[in-house]
Design a protein around this motif. Structure first.
Motif, PDB file in Angstrom:
ATOM      1  N   SER A  19      32.298   1.547 -64.902  1.00  0.00           N
ATOM      2  CA  SER A  19      31.971   0.139 -64.701  1.00  0.00           C
ATOM      3  C   SER A  19      30.713  -0.219 -65.480  1.00  0.00           C
ATOM      4  O   SER A  19      29.770   0.555 -65.533  1.00  0.00           O
ATOM      5  N   SER A  20      30.709  -1.382 -66.092  1.00  0.00           N
ATOM      6  CA  SER A  20      29.540  -1.823 -66.841  1.00  0.00           C
ATOM      7  C   SER A  20      29.479  -3.339 -66.822  1.00  0.00           C
ATOM      8  O   SER A  20      30.431  -4.016 -67.194  1.00  0.00           O
ATOM      9  N   LYS A  21      28.351  -3.840 -66.337  1.00  0.00           N
ATOM     10  CA  LYS A  21      28.180  -5.289 -66.227  1.00  0.00           C
ATOM     11  C   LYS A  21      28.193  -5.931 -67.616  1.00  0.00           C
ATOM     12  O   LYS A  21      28.866  -6.923 -67.841  1.00  0.00           O
ATOM     13  N   SER A  22      27.439  -5.311 -68.541  1.00  0.00           N
ATOM     14  CA  SER A  22      27.300  -5.959 -69.840  1.00  0.00           C
ATOM     15  C   SER A  22      28.632  -5.927 -70.591  1.00  0.00           C
ATOM     16  O   SER A  22      28.942  -6.822 -71.361  1.00  0.00           O
ATOM     17  N   ARG A  23      29.442  -4.887 -70.349  1.00  0.00           N
ATOM     18  CA  ARG A  23      30.708  -4.807 -71.069  1.00  0.00           C
ATOM     19  C   ARG A  23      31.864  -5.395 -70.252  1.00  0.00           C
ATOM     20  O   ARG A  23      33.024  -5.317 -70.671  1.00  0.00           O
ATOM     21  N   LYS A  24      31.527  -5.958 -69.098  1.00  0.00           N
ATOM     22  CA  LYS A  24      32.535  -6.620 -68.262  1.00  0.00           C
ATOM     23  C   LYS A  24      33.679  -5.684 -67.874  1.00  0.00           C
ATOM     24  O   LYS A  24      34.846  -6.084 -67.843  1.00  0.00           O
ATOM     25  N   ILE A  25      33.337  -4.436 -67.606  1.00  0.00           N
ATOM     26  CA  ILE A  25      34.355  -3.492 -67.141  1.00  0.00           C
ATOM     27  C   ILE A  25      34.108  -3.239 -65.667  1.00  0.00           C
ATOM     28  O   ILE A  25      32.983  -2.914 -65.276  1.00  0.00           O
ATOM     29  N   GLY A  26      35.154  -3.392 -64.849  1.00  0.00           N
ATOM     30  CA  GLY A  26      35.003  -3.165 -63.418  1.00  0.00           C
ATOM     31  C   GLY A  26      35.279  -4.442 -62.649  1.00  0.00           C
ATOM     32  O   GLY A  26      35.628  -5.471 -63.222  1.00  0.00           O
ATOM     33  N   ILE A  27      35.131  -4.327 -61.318  1.00  0.00           N
ATOM     34  CA  ILE A  27      35.338  -5.485 -60.457  1.00  0.00           C
ATOM     35  C   ILE A  27      34.131  -5.583 -59.550  1.00  0.00           C
ATOM     36  O   ILE A  27      33.695  -4.579 -58.975  1.00  0.00           O
ATOM     37  N   TRP A  28      33.570  -6.780 -59.411  1.00  0.00           N
ATOM     38  CA  TRP A  28      32.383  -6.955 -58.590  1.00  0.00           C
ATOM     39  C   TRP A  28      32.791  -7.448 -57.195  1.00  0.00           C
ATOM     40  O   TRP A  28      33.866  -8.056 -57.039  1.00  0.00           O
ATOM     41  N   ILE A  29      31.945  -7.155 -56.198  1.00  0.00           N
ATOM     42  CA  ILE A  29      32.402  -7.342 -54.821  1.00  0.00           C
ATOM     43  C   ILE A  29      32.534  -8.809 -54.442  1.00  0.00           C
ATOM     44  O   ILE A  29      33.207  -9.145 -53.472  1.00  0.00           O
ATOM     45  N   ASP A  30      31.933  -9.709 -55.207  1.00  0.00           N
ATOM     46  CA  ASP A  30      32.138 -11.134 -54.933  1.00  0.00           C
ATOM     47  C   ASP A  30      33.478 -11.603 -55.520  1.00  0.00           C
ATOM     48  O   ASP A  30      34.233 -12.314 -54.874  1.00  0.00           O
TER      49      ASP A  30
END
Ligand SMILES: [Zn+2]
Ligand SMILES: [Zn+2]
Lengths: 470, 174
Positions: free
Chosen positions: A335-346
């Motif tokens: 998961s990586s925020k900057s690369r927009k990989i993953g799912i965020w809990i919101d």
């Protein structure tokens, strides 16, 4: 029989961003176990909080042009709301800025210093003459001496992955203002960790609950030789270091956030008008302290935290288990925020109800190795496990009773072999699920619940009760 | 037994079974008493009839709808009222119309818009519309598009946005 008290804790998340599903794993695991112990009749306290200090928060605040306090106040409020929507049953979810936490941490370290486990040492660290501050390693940027990457950070080169230190960078500059840093001598306070090597080895070896990943990592860590750990940093954002001559320095986050497990217990009882009862959780020998963490936090929970508790000479309970999850990857990637990989809990809750995610995450909890989240697995879990198996079994059973028995539980008829087999299966599965949970095998327990429903469906298909009635 | 894992669902099932909120763990295997009255039950879960690709798209849509834009960023966008003073079809394209728009400046601006399926050129002439005037120019079908007109879309239905009453071309929208 009187059941012991259980303190359930989950590692304090950094909140420079909202958490992604992987960050939620320790918290969700802790919630499952806290709920289980409560149902079993234990007195349970479930505590955690936001870690609002530390470099990642400072970096993000500088990036957004706000103060660390503004950033973390906002994000703390946001995650508190989100945890409610995820049904995380915290008794106290606080922050490392709480006055109770700060006061407890400072008193605690004064004691550790009085007991002779703290010493000072001088070293050369980068200082920005323009910002008038010492720079954490990752606040220094420059050219990597190994691969020539221009944007390498003082802690690590993102391009070639090598660990660096700011003195190695070519053309080093302050990542806040761009000025070239000076290297200044500064004094730091160190925790004399090596003196606890024997006690820690014994504690970890004798602990029967630790999962293999935590035990093996920790024993290897001790075998390689423990080193004194810096406790202080040159930064304004944090808890003031309570040592003589340490004015202007704050405590390194790992020397305060783990103590939050204690301070959050104190805070809970303080606000519930029973200020001394926290001691029952931390000193009564039949009480247990459970920590739920991700694998990057192992040494802080199996080594540093117990060593700090030992350094008080006060007889604190050491963690009874440190249940450690491996990583959850997203479609094979980190998961990586900057690369927009993953799912965020919101985002997750905007898509599907919390239980869909809770089930999928726990049925794939990475316990002995990393696991992978894929949409394929998600669809399989929701459609086949939850909907076709569990949901279908419950719905058809209840509808059947409503339609044919006027909604009243009927009188059992004479049991045949199929009935008896089903009743045996129920008690067998119940025993296994109970056992799995008591050994922290949450993944197996989650899957067994569905298997039992599958048995139930098979039973109904075999008996065809609707036939004998019509 | 479901409570630790899926507490929202457990609560609903307890309601259907007409059971109290707090039940000890061991009661999970206790049979309900004969004659115990239960309530009508609705399906517990909903099947997800979407492909993996659709789920990923859904995530990206949710993500962009949750992205907050700061006021500072928003105020960088220059929105104006424009008047369409000429409309031509774009040769070789079924979709595109070339609009000439008076935005109150000395020279009218050109917009290339994919609305030929929804509007005939004569329907658009002399209409007032909302325009973004400070986008970076883009070449579309060899024509430089300097401004962008705003439209609302719902499925196959596309309508452009026009002021509630006529107002001078170039009026700022805020
Ligand atoms: Zn490099
Ligand atoms: Zn600087």
């Amino acid at each position: 029989m009187k059941l012991g008290k259980i303190l359930v804790t989950s590692a304090w998340p950094y909140i420079q961003h909202v958490l992604h599903l992987g960050n939620l794993l320790p918290i969700l695991s802790a919630d499952v176990m806290a709920r289980y112990y409560r149902l079993k009749g234990h007195e349970v306290l479930f505590v955690s909080g936001s870690d609002v200090h530390g470099t990642p928060v400072e970096v993000e605040a500088v990036k957004q042009g706000v103060s660390p306090k503004e950033l973390t106040d906002k994000n703390h409020e946001l995650v508190v709301e989100l945890f409610k929507k995820w049904a995380i049953s915290f008794d106290n979810y606080t922050t490392t800025e709480s006055p109770v936490h700060k006061e407890f941490v400072m008193d605690f370290h004064r004691k550790v210093a009085e007991n002779g486990y703290v010493f000072t040492q001088e070293s050369e660290l980068p200082y920005c003459p323009n910002c008038k501050r010492f720079l954490p390693d990752r606040f220094v940027e420059g050219e990597c001496p190994y691969c020539g990457y221009k944007g390498a950070r003082g802690d690590q080169c993102e391009q070639c992955g090598r660990l660096l230190d700011p003195t190695k960078l070519i053309d080093a500059r302050c990542s806040i203002c761009g000025a070239s840093p000076l290297f200044r001598r500064t004094v730091h306070w160190y925790f004399d960790l090596p003196r606890f090597s024997d006690q820690l080895r014994e504690y970890i070896t004798n602990n029967k609950q630790f999962p293999d990943n935590a035990r093996n990592f920790s024993l290897r860590f001790i075998k390689e030789g423990l080193k004194p750990r810096p406790m202080t940093r040159d930064s304004d954002w944090g808890i003031p270091a309570p040592f003589e001559g340490a004015e202007g320095k704050t405590l390194y986050v790992w020397f305060e956030n783990v103590l939050g497990y204690v301070s959050a217990t104190i805070e809970y009882f303080k606000t519930h008008g029973d200020p001394d009862r926290w001691k029952e959780y931390w000193f009564d020998k039949d009480s247990k302290v459970l920590c739920f963490i991700g694998k990057d936090n192992i040494p802080f929970h199996t080594i540093i935290f117990p060593a700090l508790l030992l350094a008080t000479h006060e007889g604190y309970n050491l963690p009874w288990n440190v249940s450690t999850n491996e990583w959850l990857n997203f479609e094979g990637q980190k998961s990586s925020k900057s690369r927009k990989i993953g799912i965020w809990i919101d985002e997750a809750l905007e898509m599907f109800p919390a239980d869909y995610w809770r089930y999928t995450l726990m049925a794939n909890r990475p316990e002995t190795s990393d696991t992978n989240f894929t949409w394929k697995i998600f669809l399989e879990k929701i459609n086949s496990d939850l909907n076709d198996t569990l949901g279908n079994f419950i719905h058809r059973t209840l509808t059947f009773i409503n339609n044919y028995y006027d909604g009243k539980i009927p009188k059992p008829e004479k049991l045949d072999d199929i009935d008896r087999k089903m009743l045996d299966a129920i008690s067998e599965y119940f025993k296994e699920i109970d056992e799995n949970l008591s050994y922290f095998h949450i993944q197996a327990a989650t899957r067994k619940v569905i298997e039992l429903a599958r048995e139930g469906n098979r039973y109904l298909n075999e008996k065809k009760p609707w036939k004998t009635i019509v | 037994m479901l409570e630790p894992f899926i507490p929202f669902t457990a609560k609903r099932i307890r309601k259907y079974l007409n059971l109290p909120a707090k039940l000890p763990w061991e009661d999970a295997v206790e049979p309900l008493k004969e004659g115990h009255k239960i309530k009508a039950a609705k399906p517990i879960f909903e099947k997800i009839n979407l492909s993996e690709e659709k789920l990923q798209e859904m995530l990206e849509e949710v993500r962009s709808s949750m992205q907050k834009v700061s006021f500072k960023e928003f105020s960088k966008i220059d929105l104006r009222v424009g008047k369409i003073i000429n409309v031509e079809r774009v040769p070789g394209s079924k979709n595109l119309l070339k609009l000439t728009i008076d935005i109150g400046a000395a020279n009218p601006k050109t917009a290339v818009a994919g609305i030929a399926k929804y509007y005939k050129p004569e329907e658009l002439l002399n209409r007032q519309i909302a325009v973004v005037v400070n986008l970076e120019p883009r070449k579309i079908f060899g024509i430089e598009s300097e401004v962008m007109i705003l439209a609302a879309q719902h499925g196959d239905n596309v309508v452009f946005i026009q002021p509630e009453k006529p107002i001078a071309p170039g009026s700022k929208i805020r």
